[in-house]
Write a protein that holds these residues in place. Sequence first.
Motif, PDB file in Angstrom:
ATOM      1  N   SER A   2      97.354 -60.541  20.468  1.00 13.13           N
ATOM      2  CA  SER A   2      97.129 -62.034  20.249  1.00 13.13           C
ATOM      3  C   SER A   2      96.757 -62.194  18.528  1.00 13.13           C
ATOM      4  N   ASP A   3      96.789 -63.376  18.131  1.00 11.32           N
ATOM      5  CA  ASP A   3      96.663 -63.511  16.707  1.00 11.32           C
ATOM      6  C   ASP A   3      95.227 -63.137  16.272  1.00 11.32           C
ATOM      7  N   ASN A   4      94.028 -63.199  17.280  1.00  6.44           N
ATOM      8  CA  ASN A   4      92.878 -62.606  16.893  1.00  6.44           C
ATOM      9  C   ASN A   4      92.696 -61.414  16.688  1.00  6.44           C
ATOM     10  N   SER A   5      93.460 -60.629  17.626  1.00  5.14           N
ATOM     11  CA  SER A   5      93.332 -59.339  17.181  1.00  5.14           C
ATOM     12  C   SER A   5      94.031 -58.795  16.116  1.00  5.14           C
ATOM     13  N   ALA A   6      95.006 -59.303  15.646  1.00  7.70           N
ATOM     14  CA  ALA A   6      95.869 -58.971  14.393  1.00  7.70           C
ATOM     15  C   ALA A   6      94.882 -59.128  13.292  1.00  7.70           C
ATOM     16  N   PHE A   7      94.353 -60.312  13.277  1.00  2.97           N
ATOM     17  CA  PHE A   7      93.475 -60.771  12.390  1.00  2.97           C
ATOM     18  C   PHE A   7      92.256 -59.543  12.197  1.00  2.97           C
ATOM     19  N   ALA A   8      91.856 -58.929  12.958  1.00  3.68           N
ATOM     20  CA  ALA A   8      90.533 -58.319  13.162  1.00  3.68           C
ATOM     21  C   ALA A   8      90.957 -56.927  12.560  1.00  3.68           C
ATOM     22  N   ASN A   9      92.291 -56.737  12.357  1.00  4.88           N
ATOM     23  CA  ASN A   9      92.781 -55.441  11.852  1.00  4.88           C
ATOM     24  C   ASN A   9      92.453 -55.398  10.435  1.00  4.88           C
ATOM     25  N   THR A  10      92.527 -56.859   9.784  1.00  7.84           N
ATOM     26  CA  THR A  10      92.217 -56.684   8.316  1.00  7.84           C
ATOM     27  C   THR A  10      90.847 -56.681   8.067  1.00  7.84           C
ATOM     28  N   SER A  11      89.908 -57.168   9.038  1.00  7.54           N
ATOM     29  CA  SER A  11      88.414 -57.327   8.819  1.00  7.54           C
ATOM     30  C   SER A  11      87.699 -55.751   8.669  1.00  7.54           C
ATOM     31  N   TYR A  12      86.854 -55.772   7.837  1.00  5.56           N
ATOM     32  CA  TYR A  12      86.111 -54.656   7.542  1.00  5.56           C
ATOM     33  C   TYR A  12      84.825 -54.611   8.251  1.00  5.56           C
ATOM     34  N   GLN A  13      84.681 -55.575   9.196  1.00  5.45           N
ATOM     35  CA  GLN A  13      83.226 -55.521  10.071  1.00  5.45           C
ATOM     36  C   GLN A  13      82.793 -54.180  10.568  1.00  5.45           C
ATOM     37  N   ASP A  14      81.468 -53.927  10.353  1.00  2.32           N
ATOM     38  CA  ASP A  14      80.978 -52.549  10.604  1.00  2.32           C
ATOM     39  C   ASP A  14      81.611 -51.385  10.071  1.00  2.32           C
ATOM     40  N   GLN A  15      82.330 -51.445   9.214  1.00  3.54           N
ATOM     41  CA  GLN A  15      82.990 -50.512   8.228  1.00  3.54           C
ATOM     42  C   GLN A  15      81.798 -50.197   7.057  1.00  3.54           C
ATOM     43  N   ALA A  36      83.849 -58.897   0.821  1.00  4.32           N
ATOM     44  CA  ALA A  36      83.933 -60.254   1.540  1.00  4.32           C
ATOM     45  C   ALA A  36      84.590 -60.252   2.814  1.00  4.32           C
ATOM     46  N   ARG A  37      85.464 -58.995   3.278  1.00  2.00           N
ATOM     47  CA  ARG A  37      85.779 -58.822   4.665  1.00  2.00           C
ATOM     48  C   ARG A  37      85.014 -58.107   5.261  1.00  2.00           C
ATOM     49  N   ARG A  38      83.758 -58.017   5.164  1.00  2.00           N
ATOM     50  CA  ARG A  38      82.578 -57.686   5.696  1.00  2.00           C
ATOM     51  C   ARG A  38      82.140 -56.363   5.797  1.00  2.00           C
ATOM     52  N   ALA A  39      82.760 -55.345   4.892  1.00  2.00           N
ATOM     53  CA  ALA A  39      82.327 -54.050   4.913  1.00  2.00           C
ATOM     54  C   ALA A  39      80.981 -53.830   4.370  1.00  2.00           C
TER      55      ALA A  39
END
Length: 258
Positions: A2-15, A36-39
């Motif tokens: 899905s579009d959402n999971s594709a976006f999640a791959n560029t996020s650094y949330q929890d990293q 800014a991408r949450r790392a």
Amino acid sequence: MSDNSAFANTSYQDQVVIVTGAASGIGRSAAQLIAARRAKVICADLNQPGLDEVVATITSAGNYAESALLDISNQSAIKDFISSSASKHKRIDALINCAGYPGPTGKFVEDIDWDDYQKVISVNLFGAIWLTQYVLPIMKKQKYGRIVQVASIAGKEGNPKMAPYNTAKSGLIGFVKGVAKEVATDGITINSLAPAVIATPINVNTAKETLDYMISKIPAGRLGEPIEVAEMIAFMGSKACSFTTGFTFDISGGRATY
Ligand SMILES: NC(=O)c1ccc[n+]([C@@H]2O[C@H](COP(=O)([O-])OP(=O)(O)OC[C@H]3O[C@@H](n4cnc5c(N)ncnc54)[C@H](O)[C@@H]3O)[C@@H](O)[C@H]2O)c1
């Protein structure tokens, strides 16, 4: 997908991401973008005032950064730094190695002092190797990791009168190619990046003759901007960069089309 999971791959949330050379130029821009991408970004450099500035910029934007004073030509300091970062954060998802300096420019190879030659290799090549050696066991245990080594167009093409830098950066490109194959089934990718001339303080002391040569080779007819490099680094260091490894990405305004 899905579009959402594709976006999640560029996020650094929890990293947790280490950025060396984060006090200035490309590293600074990459640290800001990845934060800014949450790392959680660990900014390492030997320039403490520059580190203080970048950490303040990141935290005042509501993102996470901490600083570590580090000279990447010091092997034991790198070992301690990686080990203490892993103990504190329990993981290291990405290593983005932007620390580097050009060394002597505008000099024929036979005129370069050997101490100067070795120092350029220590920082730009040995430092990169040591960082990789100490971070890989942690990434292997996690079964996940991204390593980004900032090389240079100098390592692909060679710039005249910059022999130590050409040597170090082409060594780095070769290092990345082989290590990538060693870890290709461990969930780890390692890639390098070959910028042409980017508008950062690194070029301040470069001989005018050398700088003019490098700029004249760029078909786009301008210098690159740190944020343009940071965007590519942010991709290379993210989950999205999952099926490219051992590669040297180009960011040269058309100078190198291979
Ligand atoms: N700007 C360009 O034109 C260009 C082109 C090709 C490659 N590169 C590479 O990009 C990387 C980043 O360069 P930049 O343009 O942002 O330069 P910069 O001078 O703005 O930043 C480099 C940072 O590395 C740090 N550093 C240098 N030696 C270090 C050491 N021993 N230990 C820890 N930190 C150290 C410096 O303090 C500085 O903060 C370098 O590896 C450089 O070789 C830059």
